[in-house]
Design a protein around this motif. Structure first.
Motif, PDB file in Angstrom:
ATOM      1  N   ALA A   5       0.932  -1.400  -0.286  1.00 36.55           N
ATOM      2  CA  ALA A   5       0.591   0.236   0.248  1.00 36.55           C
ATOM      3  C   ALA A   5       0.926   0.901   0.191  1.00 36.55           C
ATOM      4  CB  ALA A   5      -1.185   0.054   1.034  1.00 36.55           C
ATOM      5  N   ALA A   6       1.769   1.481   0.432  1.00 35.17           N
ATOM      6  CA  ALA A   6       2.871   1.913   0.861  1.00 35.17           C
ATOM      7  C   ALA A   6       3.533   2.680  -0.341  1.00 35.17           C
ATOM      8  CB  ALA A   6       3.712   2.197   1.624  1.00 35.17           C
ATOM      9  N   ALA A   7       3.798   1.600  -1.171  1.00 35.27           N
ATOM     10  CA  ALA A   7       4.662   1.528  -2.337  1.00 35.27           C
ATOM     11  C   ALA A   7       3.608   2.533  -3.695  1.00 35.27           C
ATOM     12  CB  ALA A   7       5.373   0.466  -2.832  1.00 35.27           C
ATOM     13  N   GLU A   8       2.446   1.730  -3.681  1.00 37.91           N
ATOM     14  CA  GLU A   8       1.368   2.604  -4.421  1.00 37.91           C
ATOM     15  C   GLU A   8       1.031   3.534  -4.031  1.00 37.91           C
ATOM     16  OE1 GLU A   8      -1.802  -0.590  -4.056  1.00 37.91           O
ATOM     17  OE2 GLU A   8      -1.003  -1.669  -5.587  1.00 37.91           O
ATOM     18  N   SER A  68       6.044   6.129   2.460  1.00 34.55           N
ATOM     19  CA  SER A  68       7.181   5.560   3.938  1.00 34.55           C
ATOM     20  C   SER A  68       6.971   4.278   3.841  1.00 34.55           C
ATOM     21  CB  SER A  68       8.244   7.054   4.848  1.00 34.55           C
ATOM     22  OG  SER A  68       6.609   6.805   5.951  1.00 34.55           O
ATOM     23  N   ILE A  69       7.518   3.481   3.548  1.00 26.37           N
ATOM     24  CA  ILE A  69       7.397   2.246   3.852  1.00 26.37           C
ATOM     25  C   ILE A  69       7.948   2.201   5.567  1.00 26.37           C
ATOM     26  CG2 ILE A  69       9.093  -0.220   3.415  1.00 26.37           C
ATOM     27  CD1 ILE A  69       7.974   0.429   0.895  1.00 26.37           C
TER      28      ILE A  69
END
Length: 61
Positions: A28-31, A35-36
């Motif tokens: 979800a963070a990457a999409e 920030s991871i």
């Protein structure tokens, strides 16, 4: 609030479930170009949510 270091032992099924939860947060963070999250923050969230549930049950008694 100061933090404390704890150590826990969990079974492999729970570890797998937490790993999948972490992977979904990373995805979800990457999409969303966010920030991871760190894995330690995920464990902290799980412990906090679990403790909040216990506190609610204690207040009911």
């Amino acid at each position: 609030m100061p933090k404390a270091r704890i150590s826990i032992t969990i079974d492999s099924k729970t570890a797998h479930d937490i790993e999948n939860y972490y992977r979904s947060k990373v995805k979800a963070a990457a999409e969303n170009e966010g920030s991871i999250p760190k894995l330690s923050n995920v464990y902290e969230e799980i412990v906090t949510l679990g403790w909040e549930s216990v506190k609610k049950n204690l207040k009911k008694k």
